[in-house]
Write a protein that holds these residues in place. Structure first.
Motif, PDB file in Angstrom:
ATOM      1  N   ALA A 172      66.179  56.766  25.445  1.00 25.25           N
ATOM      2  CA  ALA A 172      67.233  55.924  24.860  1.00 25.25           C
ATOM      3  C   ALA A 172      67.887  55.149  25.996  1.00 25.25           C
ATOM      4  O   ALA A 172      68.250  55.741  27.024  1.00 25.25           O
ATOM      5  N   TYR A 173      68.061  53.867  25.817  1.00 27.44           N
ATOM      6  CA  TYR A 173      68.647  53.057  26.880  1.00 27.44           C
ATOM      7  C   TYR A 173      70.047  53.537  27.232  1.00 27.44           C
ATOM      8  O   TYR A 173      70.792  54.020  26.371  1.00 27.44           O
ATOM      9  N   ALA A 174      70.364  53.416  28.519  1.00 30.06           N
ATOM     10  CA  ALA A 174      71.558  54.064  29.065  1.00 30.06           C
ATOM     11  C   ALA A 174      72.854  53.533  28.474  1.00 30.06           C
ATOM     12  O   ALA A 174      73.834  54.265  28.374  1.00 30.06           O
ATOM     13  N   LEU A 175      72.885  52.261  28.093  1.00 30.87           N
ATOM     14  CA  LEU A 175      74.100  51.671  27.538  1.00 30.87           C
ATOM     15  C   LEU A 175      73.939  51.473  26.036  1.00 30.87           C
ATOM     16  O   LEU A 175      73.119  50.653  25.594  1.00 30.87           O
ATOM     17  N   GLY A 176      74.675  52.217  25.271  1.00 27.95           N
ATOM     18  CA  GLY A 176      74.710  52.012  23.833  1.00 27.95           C
ATOM     19  C   GLY A 176      73.818  52.948  23.056  1.00 27.95           C
ATOM     20  O   GLY A 176      74.282  53.742  22.242  1.00 27.95           O
ATOM     21  N   LYS A 177      72.515  52.908  23.306  1.00 27.80           N
ATOM     22  CA  LYS A 177      71.598  53.718  22.514  1.00 27.80           C
ATOM     23  C   LYS A 177      71.760  55.204  22.810  1.00 27.80           C
ATOM     24  O   LYS A 177      71.772  56.026  21.886  1.00 27.80           O
ATOM     25  N   TYR A 196      71.111  65.728  29.860  1.00 27.93           N
ATOM     26  CA  TYR A 196      70.912  64.307  30.135  1.00 27.93           C
ATOM     27  C   TYR A 196      70.353  64.084  31.533  1.00 27.93           C
ATOM     28  O   TYR A 196      70.572  64.871  32.458  1.00 27.93           O
ATOM     29  N   HIS A 197      69.617  63.020  31.649  1.00 29.11           N
ATOM     30  CA  HIS A 197      69.096  62.514  32.911  1.00 29.11           C
ATOM     31  C   HIS A 197      70.241  61.844  33.674  1.00 29.11           C
ATOM     32  O   HIS A 197      71.136  61.233  33.073  1.00 29.11           O
ATOM     33  N   GLY A 198      70.195  61.913  34.981  1.00 27.92           N
ATOM     34  CA  GLY A 198      71.284  61.355  35.785  1.00 27.92           C
ATOM     35  C   GLY A 198      71.519  59.875  35.574  1.00 27.92           C
ATOM     36  O   GLY A 198      72.640  59.388  35.779  1.00 27.92           O
ATOM     37  N   ALA A 199      70.510  59.131  35.136  1.00 26.19           N
ATOM     38  CA  ALA A 199      70.646  57.681  34.969  1.00 26.19           C
ATOM     39  C   ALA A 199      71.587  57.307  33.828  1.00 26.19           C
ATOM     40  O   ALA A 199      72.055  56.165  33.779  1.00 26.19           O
ATOM     41  N   VAL A 200      71.858  58.234  32.902  1.00 24.37           N
ATOM     42  CA  VAL A 200      72.771  57.912  31.796  1.00 24.37           C
ATOM     43  C   VAL A 200      74.160  58.504  32.016  1.00 24.37           C
ATOM     44  O   VAL A 200      75.058  58.295  31.199  1.00 24.37           O
ATOM     45  N   GLU A 201      74.352  59.203  33.115  1.00 24.42           N
ATOM     46  CA  GLU A 201      75.609  59.940  33.327  1.00 24.42           C
ATOM     47  C   GLU A 201      76.823  59.025  33.405  1.00 24.42           C
ATOM     48  O   GLU A 201      77.835  59.251  32.727  1.00 24.42           O
ATOM     49  N   ARG A 202      76.749  57.987  34.225  1.00 22.28           N
ATOM     50  CA  ARG A 202      77.934  57.145  34.430  1.00 22.28           C
ATOM     51  C   ARG A 202      78.417  56.515  33.133  1.00 22.28           C
ATOM     52  O   ARG A 202      79.624  56.480  32.854  1.00 22.28           O
ATOM     53  N   LEU A 203      77.476  56.018  32.334  1.00 19.94           N
ATOM     54  CA  LEU A 203      77.889  55.345  31.110  1.00 19.94           C
ATOM     55  C   LEU A 203      78.330  56.334  30.039  1.00 19.94           C
ATOM     56  O   LEU A 203      79.224  56.024  29.248  1.00 19.94           O
ATOM     57  N   THR A 220      70.613  67.756  33.695  1.00 22.15           N
ATOM     58  CA  THR A 220      69.374  68.511  33.882  1.00 22.15           C
ATOM     59  C   THR A 220      69.222  69.019  35.313  1.00 22.15           C
ATOM     60  O   THR A 220      68.533  70.016  35.553  1.00 22.15           O
ATOM     61  N   ALA A 221      69.860  68.343  36.261  1.00 24.29           N
ATOM     62  CA  ALA A 221      69.754  68.761  37.659  1.00 24.29           C
ATOM     63  C   ALA A 221      70.342  70.166  37.809  1.00 24.29           C
ATOM     64  O   ALA A 221      71.486  70.420  37.444  1.00 24.29           O
ATOM     65  N   GLY A 222      69.554  71.057  38.359  1.00 21.49           N
ATOM     66  CA  GLY A 222      70.030  72.423  38.565  1.00 21.49           C
ATOM     67  C   GLY A 222      69.823  73.352  37.386  1.00 21.49           C
ATOM     68  O   GLY A 222      69.970  74.567  37.513  1.00 21.49           O
ATOM     69  N   ALA A 223      69.508  72.790  36.223  1.00 22.39           N
ATOM     70  CA  ALA A 223      69.273  73.637  35.040  1.00 22.39           C
ATOM     71  C   ALA A 223      67.873  74.245  35.116  1.00 22.39           C
ATOM     72  O   ALA A 223      66.913  73.584  35.507  1.00 22.39           O
ATOM     73  N   ILE A 234      68.395  63.709  26.775  1.00 24.91           N
ATOM     74  CA  ILE A 234      68.472  62.245  26.687  1.00 24.91           C
ATOM     75  C   ILE A 234      68.134  61.655  28.050  1.00 24.91           C
ATOM     76  O   ILE A 234      68.684  62.080  29.072  1.00 24.91           O
ATOM     77  N   ALA A 235      67.242  60.669  28.066  1.00 28.55           N
ATOM     78  CA  ALA A 235      66.831  60.051  29.322  1.00 28.55           C
ATOM     79  C   ALA A 235      66.496  58.588  29.080  1.00 28.55           C
ATOM     80  O   ALA A 235      66.181  58.196  27.952  1.00 28.55           O
ATOM     81  N   PRO A 236      66.516  57.759  30.116  1.00 25.52           N
ATOM     82  CA  PRO A 236      66.082  56.374  29.942  1.00 25.52           C
ATOM     83  C   PRO A 236      64.587  56.340  29.647  1.00 25.52           C
ATOM     84  O   PRO A 236      63.841  57.243  30.065  1.00 25.52           O
ATOM     85  N   PRO A 237      64.105  55.338  28.935  1.00 29.28           N
ATOM     86  CA  PRO A 237      62.677  55.274  28.598  1.00 29.28           C
ATOM     87  C   PRO A 237      61.755  55.377  29.807  1.00 29.28           C
ATOM     88  O   PRO A 237      60.662  55.942  29.708  1.00 29.28           O
ATOM     89  N   SER A 238      62.179  54.858  30.944  1.00 23.32           N
ATOM     90  CA  SER A 238      61.334  54.884  32.138  1.00 23.32           C
ATOM     91  C   SER A 238      61.052  56.290  32.634  1.00 23.32           C
ATOM     92  O   SER A 238      60.101  56.509  33.395  1.00 23.32           O
ATOM     93  N   ALA A 239      61.864  57.266  32.214  1.00 25.95           N
ATOM     94  CA  ALA A 239      61.700  58.642  32.692  1.00 25.95           C
ATOM     95  C   ALA A 239      60.804  59.490  31.806  1.00 25.95           C
ATOM     96  O   ALA A 239      60.485  60.624  32.156  1.00 25.95           O
ATOM     97  N   LEU A 240      60.393  58.947  30.650  1.00 26.03           N
ATOM     98  CA  LEU A 240      59.674  59.774  29.679  1.00 26.03           C
ATOM     99  C   LEU A 240      58.370  60.340  30.219  1.00 26.03           C
ATOM    100  O   LEU A 240      58.014  61.481  29.933  1.00 26.03           O
ATOM    101  N   ASN A 241      57.654  59.550  30.978  1.00 29.24           N
ATOM    102  CA  ASN A 241      56.334  59.980  31.430  1.00 29.24           C
ATOM    103  C   ASN A 241      56.225  60.087  32.948  1.00 29.24           C
ATOM    104  O   ASN A 241      55.122  60.083  33.498  1.00 29.24           O
TER     105      ASN A 241
END
Length: 332
Positions: A172-177, A196-203, A220-223, A234-241
């Motif tokens: 899911a895109y980091a802003l909105g979705k 959540y993936h770190g890329a969505v944390e700030r938003l 997810t870091a440390g889990a 939840i992660a940005p689409p670029s992280a799926l694979n």
């Protein structure tokens, strides 16, 4: 007699409002910019002055650093040069706005990106009758008719509960979705922690600061892998694979996007669970909105312009394509 809307002119890098000497969603730095929302294909840094909603300015500050911003609340009118300007909700993402321009007895509404269905993370679209309606056409083909959002979330939860030894990884895109998927899960009674993936944390943090509750969230870091069994991630689409996903317990790969209506696109991306959840208007929403506003002309900024233009013409509504560049599908 001057052509309708002759005081506003499309250029490849954005829409120029001549009597205000200002640009709408310019893709290059300008002296004055009116910004509809915070996605990077509409909001760029480097402008000398920016008018946007407080939420959009906060998103821009998070992404690009502090802006020389002029916050505009929904419904607030202001004047720049010879133009009266008002921002009204677009229903796209938090802070998204349509820009209402009035000059020389004409009203032009620049919708930016928008949708008509309910979204707990942002104010709903507000219809404003106008002479010219400038609309997107991201999903401007009849094949794009989005299903009920709740039913898609139910499919996600069913898959999660069917095998508690696995996780479900949602792109899911980091802003909105990302924030919308989380809040829709909460509305369906899912109270478990969401990773959540770190890329969505700030938003995600910013949404909560701006009054959108997301419930318990865990990085997810440390889990440990076993801790994430039976949970949604939840992660940005670029992280799926990529390699990052290997830390998850046998994840079911899902993607939340209007493009998941195209099954071939889901298969090509190795998506096991395509979720048709869009932050853009589908075909019916686009055409119903045009009928409701009854503009004299429709200008189409980006997406599937030809089909929507054809629909307008057969319904005796004058339409034109603006052919702007740099507007992508980052937000869906």
């Amino acid at each position: 007699m001057a052509r309708l809307g002759s005081w506003i002119e499309p250029f490849p890098e954005g829409i120029y409002v001549r009597p205000a000497d200002a640009w709408i969603d310019p893709s290059q730095p300008k002296e004055r910019a009116f910004v509809t929302h915070g996605h990077s294909d509409h909001a760029r840094g480097g402008h000398s002055a920016v008018w946007a909603t407080p939420e959009t300015l906060a998103i821009m500050a998070t992404r690009y650093g502090e802006q020389n911003g002029n916050p505009v609340a929904y419904g607030e009118s202001f004047r720049v040069g010879e133009i009266d300007v008002r921002f009204v909700p677009a229903g796209h993402v938090l802070g998204s706005a349509q820009i209402v321009l009035e000059h020389a007895g004409e009203r032009i509404v620049v919708s930016g990106d928008y949708k008509r269905r309910e979204d707990p993370t942002c104010a709903p679209f507000e219809p404003v009758p106008c002479d010219i309606f400038i609309t997107e056409a991201t999903f401007g083909l009849p094949v794009f008719r989005h299903p009920d959002t709740g039913s898609e979330i139910d499919r996600l939860l069913h898959r999660l509960h069917s095998d508690p030894s696995r996780s479900v990884l949602v792109g899911a895109y980091a802003l909105g979705k990302a924030q919308r998927v989380i809040t829709e899960l909460r509305r369906r009674g899912h109270e478990q922690p969401i990773y959540y993936h770190g890329a969505v944390e700030r938003l995600c943090n910013l949404y909560e600061e701006l009054g959108v509750p997301l419930g318990e969230m865990r990085h997810t870091a440390g889990a440990k892998k076993e801790e994430m069994e039976g949970h949604i991630v939840i992660a940005p689409p670029s992280a799926l694979n990529d390699r990052w996903s290997r830390r998850l317990p046998d994840p079911v790969t899902a993607m939340a996007s209007g493009w998941m209506r195209i099954r071939q696109r889901a298969r090509q991306s190795n998506i096991e669970l395509p979720l048709v959840i869009s932050d853009h208007a589908d075909w019916d929403e686009l055409t119903c909105t045009i009928r409701e506003l009854a503009p004299r002309e429709v200008w189409i900024t980006h997406g599937r312009e030809e089909a929507l233009k054809h629909w307008c013409m057969i319904h005796q509504i004058k339409a034109r394509e603006l052919n702007l560049v740099g507007y992508e599908d980052e937000d869906d």
